[in-house]
Design an enzyme around this catalytic site. Sequence first.
Site, PDB file in Angstrom:
ATOM      1  N   CYS A  41       0.798  -1.236   0.000  1.00 15.04           N
ATOM      2  CA  CYS A  41       0.000   0.000   0.000  1.00 15.04           C
ATOM      3  C   CYS A  41       0.828   1.282   0.000  1.00 15.04           C
ATOM      4  O   CYS A  41       0.763   2.046  -0.961  1.00 15.04           O
ATOM      5  CB  CYS A  41      -0.955  -0.007   1.178  1.00 15.04           C
ATOM      6  SG  CYS A  41      -2.226  -1.263   1.010  1.00 15.04           S
ATOM      7  N   ARG A  84       5.279  -7.961  -0.757  1.00 12.30           N
ATOM      8  CA  ARG A  84       5.306  -6.903  -1.771  1.00 12.30           C
ATOM      9  C   ARG A  84       6.074  -5.684  -1.230  1.00 12.30           C
ATOM     10  O   ARG A  84       5.779  -5.195  -0.161  1.00 12.30           O
ATOM     11  CB  ARG A  84       3.873  -6.527  -2.178  1.00 12.30           C
ATOM     12  CG  ARG A  84       3.191  -7.640  -2.972  1.00 12.30           C
ATOM     13  CD  ARG A  84       1.758  -7.297  -3.329  1.00 12.30           C
ATOM     14  NE  ARG A  84       0.830  -7.529  -2.237  1.00 12.30           N
ATOM     15  CZ  ARG A  84      -0.507  -7.423  -2.345  1.00 12.30           C
ATOM     16  NH1 ARG A  84      -1.055  -7.077  -3.494  1.00 12.30           N
ATOM     17  NH2 ARG A  84      -1.283  -7.652  -1.313  1.00 12.30           N
ATOM     18  N   LYS A  87       6.277  -6.750   7.078  1.00 14.07           N
ATOM     19  CA  LYS A  87       6.094  -6.502   8.514  1.00 14.07           C
ATOM     20  C   LYS A  87       5.657  -7.812   9.146  1.00 14.07           C
ATOM     21  O   LYS A  87       5.320  -8.771   8.426  1.00 14.07           O
ATOM     22  CB  LYS A  87       5.077  -5.393   8.758  1.00 14.07           C
ATOM     23  CG  LYS A  87       3.668  -5.740   8.349  1.00 14.07           C
ATOM     24  CD  LYS A  87       2.719  -4.651   8.802  1.00 14.07           C
ATOM     25  CE  LYS A  87       1.287  -4.981   8.426  1.00 14.07           C
ATOM     26  NZ  LYS A  87       0.340  -3.982   8.820  1.00 14.07           N
TER      27      LYS A  87
HETATM   28  P1  NAD Z   1      -4.676  -8.586  -3.651  1.00 13.27           P
HETATM   29  O1  NAD Z   1      -3.707  -8.476  -4.761  1.00 13.27           O
HETATM   30  O2  NAD Z   1      -4.348  -9.389  -2.439  1.00 13.27           O
HETATM   31  O3  NAD Z   1      -6.075  -9.187  -4.212  1.00 13.27           O
HETATM   32  C1  NAD Z   1      -6.719  -8.727  -5.351  1.00 13.27           C
HETATM   33  C2  NAD Z   1      -7.595  -9.867  -5.883  1.00 13.27           C
HETATM   34  O4  NAD Z   1      -8.386  -9.373  -6.951  1.00 13.27           O
HETATM   35  C3  NAD Z   1      -6.796 -11.053  -6.438  1.00 13.27           C
HETATM   36  O5  NAD Z   1      -7.207 -12.252  -5.817  1.00 13.27           O
HETATM   37  C4  NAD Z   1      -7.140 -11.049  -7.938  1.00 13.27           C
HETATM   38  O6  NAD Z   1      -7.148 -12.351  -8.505  1.00 13.27           O
HETATM   39  C5  NAD Z   1      -8.507 -10.423  -7.916  1.00 13.27           C
HETATM   40  N1  NAD Z   1      -8.945  -9.870  -9.201  1.00 13.27           N
HETATM   41  C6  NAD Z   1      -8.245  -9.121 -10.083  1.00 13.27           C
HETATM   42  N2  NAD Z   1      -9.025  -8.808 -11.146  1.00 13.27           N
HETATM   43  C7  NAD Z   1     -10.254  -9.323 -10.902  1.00 13.27           C
HETATM   44  C8  NAD Z   1     -11.492  -9.306 -11.597  1.00 13.27           C
HETATM   45  N3  NAD Z   1     -11.618  -8.675 -12.749  1.00 13.27           N
HETATM   46  N4  NAD Z   1     -12.542  -9.969 -11.075  1.00 13.27           N
HETATM   47  C9  NAD Z   1     -12.421 -10.627  -9.891  1.00 13.27           C
HETATM   48  N5  NAD Z   1     -11.279 -10.657  -9.168  1.00 13.27           N
HETATM   49  C10 NAD Z   1     -10.214 -10.019  -9.670  1.00 13.27           C
HETATM   50  O7  NAD Z   1      -5.052  -7.099  -3.269  1.00 13.27           O
HETATM   51  P2  NAD Z   1      -5.360  -6.503  -1.801  1.00 13.27           P
HETATM   52  O8  NAD Z   1      -4.113  -6.387  -1.036  1.00 13.27           O
HETATM   53  O9  NAD Z   1      -6.538  -7.203  -1.229  1.00 13.27           O
HETATM   54  O10 NAD Z   1      -5.801  -5.024  -2.215  1.00 13.27           O
HETATM   55  C11 NAD Z   1      -7.004  -4.760  -2.884  1.00 13.27           C
HETATM   56  C12 NAD Z   1      -7.238  -3.266  -2.883  1.00 13.27           C
HETATM   57  O11 NAD Z   1      -7.429  -2.810  -1.539  1.00 13.27           O
HETATM   58  C13 NAD Z   1      -6.088  -2.442  -3.448  1.00 13.27           C
HETATM   59  O12 NAD Z   1      -6.620  -1.317  -4.090  1.00 13.27           O
HETATM   60  C14 NAD Z   1      -5.324  -2.023  -2.215  1.00 13.27           C
HETATM   61  O13 NAD Z   1      -4.605  -0.843  -2.406  1.00 13.27           O
HETATM   62  C15 NAD Z   1      -6.458  -1.814  -1.233  1.00 13.27           C
HETATM   63  N6  NAD Z   1      -6.078  -1.977   0.175  1.00 13.27           N
HETATM   64  C16 NAD Z   1      -5.255  -2.990   0.543  1.00 13.27           C
HETATM   65  C17 NAD Z   1      -4.932  -3.145   1.888  1.00 13.27           C
HETATM   66  C18 NAD Z   1      -3.995  -4.240   2.332  1.00 13.27           C
HETATM   67  O14 NAD Z   1      -3.524  -4.174   3.468  1.00 13.27           O
HETATM   68  N7  NAD Z   1      -3.689  -5.222   1.504  1.00 13.27           N
HETATM   69  C19 NAD Z   1      -5.482  -2.275   2.850  1.00 13.27           C
HETATM   70  C20 NAD Z   1      -6.349  -1.281   2.439  1.00 13.27           C
HETATM   71  C21 NAD Z   1      -6.641  -1.141   1.092  1.00 13.27           C
END
Ligand code: NAD
Length: 439
Positions: A261, A330, A323
Amino acid sequence: MKLCIVGTGYVGLVAGAGFADMGNEVTCVDVDERKVERLRRGEMPIYEPGLEDLVRKNAAEGRLAFTTELAASVPGRAIVFLAVGTPQSETGAADLRHLFAAAEAVGRAIKGHTLIVTKSTVPVGTGAELRTRLARLTDQPFSVCSNPEFLKEGAAINDFMRPERVIIGAEDPTATELLRYLYEPFVRTTGRFIAMDVRSAELTKYACNAMLATRISFMNEIANLCERVGADVESVRQGMGSDGRIGPKFLFPGVGFGGSCFPKDILALLHTARQTGSHLRVIEAVHEVNDLQKQVLGAKLAAHFAPGGLGNRQIAVWGLSFKPATDDVRESPAIDVIREVLAQGGRVTAHDPVAIAAFQAHFGTHERLSYADSPYDAVRGAHALVLVSEWGEYRRPTFDRIKALMADPVLFDGRNIWSPHEAATSGFRYYGIGRSEPR
Ligand code: NAD
C-alpha cells in the site's frame, strides 16, 4: 443483506468473511480459479491471523461462498463491493485495469437497484469515471460509492470487525443510509460512520496513507541525524510520542516502509497531483527519504566489512515479509537488503515464520540465497545477523545460543528491537538505526 465482493485478496477475503460473520449472505468472486478452489476447500491463500477460522465457520454455516462466476453472483445483490488490486503502473499511477474490468462485468450483470462500492484504493475521480462507464453498459438503476478500506495486514480481522471509523463517499443519500445500516454493527462502540462525497472519500484514503508514511520517513531522518550527533533515537521517539499532540504510533524508525500500500499509494497520489499541476513537496520527500532508507542496512554492512568487502561471507536475514504477522512480501525491505548482500558478493541464509514460500515466488532463486527452517539454523556459521521484520519470536532470542552458532557475533537490528547494552554484554557488535553511543 445479500452482498457480492469482487476480488478475494487481503481486503476482499477479510471483508467477505467479516460481513458474513455479521449474518450477511456473501458471495466472493475472483478470477483466480486456483484461489477459489483452495478457498472452497477451506485453505487460505494468504496468511492472516484468525482468517481461516472465520472463513471456515461462515462457509460451513452457508453465509460465505466462493466462485469465479461473476455474472451469476451479481443479480439480486443489494451491494457489490469492488476489492480488486490497484497496483502501481509504470508511470506511478494506479493501474485501474482490474478495477474497470471487474466494474464493467458487474455493470453488465446487475438486475434491480444495486450499489457498486469501491473498496479498492483508487485515485480521485475514479468513482465518476465508473459512473460514466457503467451508464453505457446498463439501463438498470445503480449508484457508485466509495468505501476505502483501512485494515492492516496482520491485524486485519480486528480492524475490519472493529474499525476506528467507516468512511463512505456517496452522492445519493439512500446509498449512504444502506451502507450505514450494513456497517452499524461494526461501529456500534465508536459510532463513527463518516459520510462525505465520493471524491473526498477517495482522497481521504491516500491522505491517511501519506500521513502515516510521512511519520515513518520523518523518524528515519531523525534517526539518521541521531547517529551523526550521538543521540539515541529510541529516547527521542519516546520523548516525542509522549506529547499528546503527536502520539506514539508510527514513530518507529527502521529500514524503510514497504508493503502493498504505502509505496504505491504515495506514487499514485504524486501522479494525481502532477496531473492537476499541483506539487506535493512533503510527499515527494517522504518517497525519496524512504528509497534512501532502504539502502541504510546495506551501507552499514558494507562499512562493517570494509575494506575487504563481504566477499563470500554468510549473512543471516531474519524476517522476509514487509512486517510481522503477514506473508505479504510486496515491496518488502528484505528484498533490498538481500539484493544488496548478494550484489556485494555475500551469501544469504534467510528465515521467516510464514513468508518463505511467498518470498521465493516473488524473488526467484539465486545460487547464494538459501532458507532455514528456524532462526537459529539461519545464523549457523553467519558473519552477521540482519533483522528486517520484527516478528515476535525474534524479539527475545537466546543471544548466547546465537553467538555460539555464528562465525562472527555481529547484529544489524533494522527495527531497534534489541537492547544495544544487552547485545554488547552478550559479546556482540551491535548496529541499530539511529542508536549511536551517546557522547
Ligand atoms: P490482492 O492483490 O491481495 O487481491 C486482489 C484480488 O483481486 C486477487 O485475488 C485477484 O485475482 C482479484 N482480481 C483481479 N481482477 C479481478 C477481476 N476482474 N474480477 C475478480 N477478481 C479479480 O489485493 P489486496 O491487497 O486485497 O488489495 C485490494 C485493494 O485494496 C487495493 O486497491 C489495495 O490498495 C487496497 N487496500 C489494501 C490493503 C492491504 O492491506 N492489503 C489495505 C487497504 C486497502
